[in-house]
Design an enzyme around this catalytic site. Structure first.
Site, PDB file in Angstrom:
ATOM      1  N   ARG A 402       0.842  -1.193   0.000  1.00  0.00           N
ATOM      2  CA  ARG A 402       0.000   0.000   0.000  1.00  0.00           C
ATOM      3  C   ARG A 402       0.877   1.243   0.000  1.00  0.00           C
ATOM      4  NH1 ARG A 402      -4.951   0.886   3.693  1.00  0.00           N
ATOM      5  NH2 ARG A 402      -3.518   0.681   5.445  1.00  0.00           N
ATOM      6  N   SER A 466       7.366  -5.272   6.738  1.00  0.00           N
ATOM      7  CA  SER A 466       6.938  -6.292   7.703  1.00  0.00           C
ATOM      8  C   SER A 466       7.807  -7.538   7.700  1.00  0.00           C
ATOM      9  CB  SER A 466       5.499  -6.700   7.400  1.00  0.00           C
ATOM     10  OG  SER A 466       4.709  -5.574   7.169  1.00  0.00           O
ATOM     11  N   ASP A 520       5.631  -3.583  10.794  1.00  0.00           N
ATOM     12  CA  ASP A 520       4.178  -3.381  10.812  1.00  0.00           C
ATOM     13  C   ASP A 520       3.591  -3.469  12.218  1.00  0.00           C
ATOM     14  OD1 ASP A 520       4.764  -6.073  10.865  1.00  0.00           O
ATOM     15  OD2 ASP A 520       3.114  -6.681   9.566  1.00  0.00           O
TER      16      ASP A 520
END
Ligand code: ADP
Ligand code: MG
Length: 776
Positions: A402, A466, A520
């Site tokens: 994203r 992440s 994350d």
């Protein structure tokens, strides 16, 4: 058992019990009321199967296992059903009368489930007990009822079955004699005696040829002196009574047949009725009369009447055989799923082991070899609301990428506005070269900037990444090793910020100011921390599984300084990579691990996160199929495909709102042609796998909150955990089971779970803002 030489031989037993029972399972039945001639005390309302079991236990030489209890109607239907698959009604016309038939599950409100059929024991003998038959019942019926063991009960049965036929005849003859219509008005003691005339007498008197001479003989035995006319009249009485019985039975049966025809929505029903019972079997005209009346009442049904040759007990044995097969299957399935059921003690052990690993990761001497890496993040505080500005954030998870534009306003009207775009990372990029991966990321950023119309702006950027990174500062992160589905070359051991900067330079279209690289978990904790200052833990249950928390600097030996706190990215997915939880890993976990990109690594993650749960389920399904317990023993092409059973299907299948039929449809869409029973088993497998995942995750989290509590030196800790991840958000039971486990294993901690609605990207922007704000 003795006469057949069966002592000490373990055998399954089926129990035909011909009285009304309320069953909640096949091997259990509470007696509703005695009927016919039984009236044993202390049985009504109790489970007759457990009474039978208790009685059996008194005989040490008998070893039987009561597997099924069936009504005699059901036994009859099953017996006949063995010879004629169309048999779906069981009828008893003997001492008592009763019927059973196959009803659609969707019409049975008392039993859960909508699919298939179940045999219903109607207990129609009680028809009329509410007065429905009052205008048909005669004075003789009333008199018979008053003299019975159960007055007011089984009124329909008392007009039909053999236990009462003879007595009805006697009552009629008695009245006729008293009125001078028979035997010159002379009553004998025998005629005055209850039950002196029995069904066998009625049958004999109605016989074709010998009927009249039989009648004379029987009456003479009763010390009556019948004339020729008396005998003809008595024979006529018998016919009237037994014909009425056949008529009533035919009428009730016609009602059941009509029901079956309507259930099946057919114009003509073709069916078979299995019949047993002494009256039907021995009375000379009964069967013929019954068949004729039924055909007249339901002309649109082709009925075959099948006499049960071996009685209802063969059917009970058949039901038992089926139950026996199912019980054996159940044992096999239980054995497969048993390793997924973790006791509280086991979970406590997992918590303690996790706790020990957290310490190893923090200590200077042990951290290099620790499996839970406990990576310092250089994030030292949560946002305080003074942050403001425009930021770009990237969020590279395990599945999606994203890009976000985040506008943060401080002060009284503080707010966060976000614009974002989701890009897929193609498999060939995930597993290509590092350069290709970062070029792709920059390509996505360029698309986004263009889409937002801000291509020229040089914005500060936070990068949510992440994967485990060893950080030396907030904007430096060396990738320790890929996890989840990533395996791009030339990245491990490299600084991901440098790689991103280089890719931006290669493209040479825009410039960005990379301020922070953030895990994350940390992003999630920050996002929730913006709303709730008590949020000091971030949890991810998505493609992967991970946790971060605020640790006291004095406990972090590899970072200088003893003041304040720093967020530690635990990378707990690697828990167990030293073999410390191998005792709870199943062979299915090992198969999933062996088929993964990083065999031997991330063992805890592979038992708890979205990328793997479906794959564990698939391995179990393959094994169950091999054992012949699923999909008719056929391993289909699609079941062989790795990854076809995605974790989102677990969520769908386990949803409580879903009927079995829908589960079946989901499986069919996956190319798994399943029966109803298959669907039940698959649902059970999914439940076992997801429940274990949530419990293990809860055990890990309990270790974290307990550590926080001890750090603070308090008896009771109140703390908030920020959570993100699709598994946590969308699975119907995962979050509840996880929370229950934490409560159970860390009773001194009052843990609030806060869902991060905006994902970890917003957190990255907040960290960027914190690190840009004056004084930091
Ligand atoms: P990431 O962890 O990659 O940042 P998510 O938190 O969205 O992203 O998690 C994606 C993972 O969630 C997928 O890999 C999949 O395993 C799992 N998933 C997707 N849909 C569902 C669902 N309906 N129920 C449970 N898990 C799901
Ligand atoms: Mg994510």
């Amino acid at each position: 058992m003795e006469s057949k030489n069966l002592q000490h031989k373990k055998l399954p037993l089926g129990f035909t019990f011909s009285f009304p029972c309320k069953q909640t399972k096949l091997e259990e039945g509470a007696l509703l009321a005695w009927t016919k001639h039984f009236k044993v005390r202390g049985v009504q309302g109790t489970d007759v199967v457990s009474s039978l079991r208790k009685a059996l236990q008194k005989h040490k030489d008998i070893d039987v296992d009561v597997l099924a209890m069936v009504n005699d109607t059901v036994g009859t239907m099953m017996t006949c059903g063995y010879d004629d698959p169309h048999c779906e009604v069981g009828l008893i016309i003997g001492t008592g009368t009763n019927a059973c038939y196959m009803e659609e599950m969707r019409h049975i409100d008392l039993v859960e489930g909508d699919e298939g059929r179940m045999c219903i024991n109607t207990e129609w003998g009680a028809f009329g007990d509410d007065g429905a038959l009052d205008d048909l019942r005669t004075e003789f019926d009333r008199e018979l009822d008053l003299g019975s063991l159960n007055p007011g009960k089984q009124l329909f049965e008392k007009m039909i079955s053999s236990l009462y036929l003879g007595e009805l005849v006697r009552l009629i003859l008695l009245k006729m004699t008293k009125e001078g219509l028979l035997f010159n008005g002379k009553v004998s003691t025998a005629l005055l005696t209850k039950d002196k005339i029995e069904m066998k007498h009625v049958c004999a008197m109605e016989k074709y040829k010998e009927g009249l001479s039989n009648t004379k003989e029987i009456l003479t035995e009763l010390n009556l002196f019948p004339s020729e006319e008396d005998c003809i009249a008595v024979q006529h009485v018998c016919t009237i009574v037994s014909f009425r019985s056949a008529n009533l039975c035919a009428a009730a049966l016609a009602a059941i047949l009509t029901r079956l025809r309507e259930n099946k929505k057919v114009l003509r029903l073709r069916t078979t009725v299995g019949i047993d019972g002494g009256l039907y079997k021995t009375h000379p005209q009964y069967p013929k009369r019954l068949h004729k009346v039924v055909r007249r009442l339901v002309p649109n049904c082709d009925v075959r009447f099948l006499l049960s040759q071996s009685g209802s007990s063969k059917g009970a044995a058949m039901v038992t055989a089926v139950a026996y097969r199912l019980a054996a299957q159940r044992k096999q399935i239980d054995a497969v799923l048993a390793p997924f059921l973790l006791s509280l003690d086991t979970l406590r052990e997992v918590k303690n082991k996790m706790r020990a690993e957290l310490e190893y990761g923090l200590k200077r001497e042990t951290q290099a070899s620790a499996t839970v890496k406990m990576l310092p993040t250089y994030v030292c505080g949560t946002p305080d609301g003074t942050e403001s500005g425009k930021f770009l954030a990237l969020d590279l998870g395990g599945t999606n990428f994203r890009v976000l534009l985040v506008k943060i306003r401080s002060g009284r009207r503080r707010s966060v506005q976000m614009y974002n775009k989701i890009f897929a990372i193609p498999l060939e990029i995930m597993q290509g070269t590092g350069e290709e991966l970062f070029d792709h990321i920059v390509q996505c950023i360029a698309d986004f900037l263009e889409y937002m119309g801000i291509k020229g702006a040089r914005l500060p950027l936070g990068f949510t990444f992440s994967f485990p990174c060893r950080q030396a500062s907030i904007d430096k992160g060396t990738l320790v090793g890929w996890t989840k589905g990533f395996k791009a070359t030339d990245c491990e051991g490299e600084d991901v910020v440098d790689m991103l900067r280089e890719a931006i330079r290669r493209r040479n279209e825009f410039d960005l100011d990379i301020v922070a690289v953030v895990n994350d978990t940390v992003g999630t904790m920050m996002t929730c921390g913006y709303e709730d200052p008590n949020c000091e833990i971030g949890l991810i249950a998505g493609t992967g599984s991970n946790v971060c928390y605020m640790e006291d600097m004095k406990n972090i030996e590899i970072v200088e300084g003893n003041e304040g706190k720093m967020c530690i990215n635990t990378e707990w997915g690697g828990f167990g990579d030293n073999g410390c939880i191998d005792n709870i890993r199943t062979k299915y976990d090992k198969q999933v691990d062996e088929g993964s990109l990083n065999a031997g690594k991330q063992r805890y993650e592979k038992m708890t996160s979205g990328m793997y749960l479906g794959e564990i389920v698939r391995q179990i399904l393959i094994d169950l199929t091999k054992q012949g317990l699923l999909f008719r023993g056929q391993i289909s092409e699609s079941l062989r495909k790795r990854g076809i059973f995605e974790t989102k299907f677990l969520s769908q299948i386990e949803s409580d709102r879903l009927a079995l039929l829908q589960v079946r449809r989901i499986l069919q869409q996956l190319g798994l042609d399943s029966t109803c029973e298959d669907s039940i088993i698959v649902k059970e497998v999914c439940g076992a796998v997801s429940r274990r995942a949530a419990q293990l995750c809860g055990a890990g989290l309990a270790a974290i909150v307990e550590k926080k509590r001890e750090n603070r030196g308090v008896e009771h800790l109140q703390i908030t955990v920020g959570v993100d991840g699709t598994l946590y958000k969308l699975h119907p039971h995962f979050s509840r089971v996880l929370q229950e486990t934490v409560r159970e294993l860390a009773p001194q901690c009052d843990v609030t779970f806060m869902l991060s609605e905006d994902g970890s990207g917003k957190g990255a922007a907040l960290i960027t803002a914190v690190n840009l704000s004056p004084g930091s």
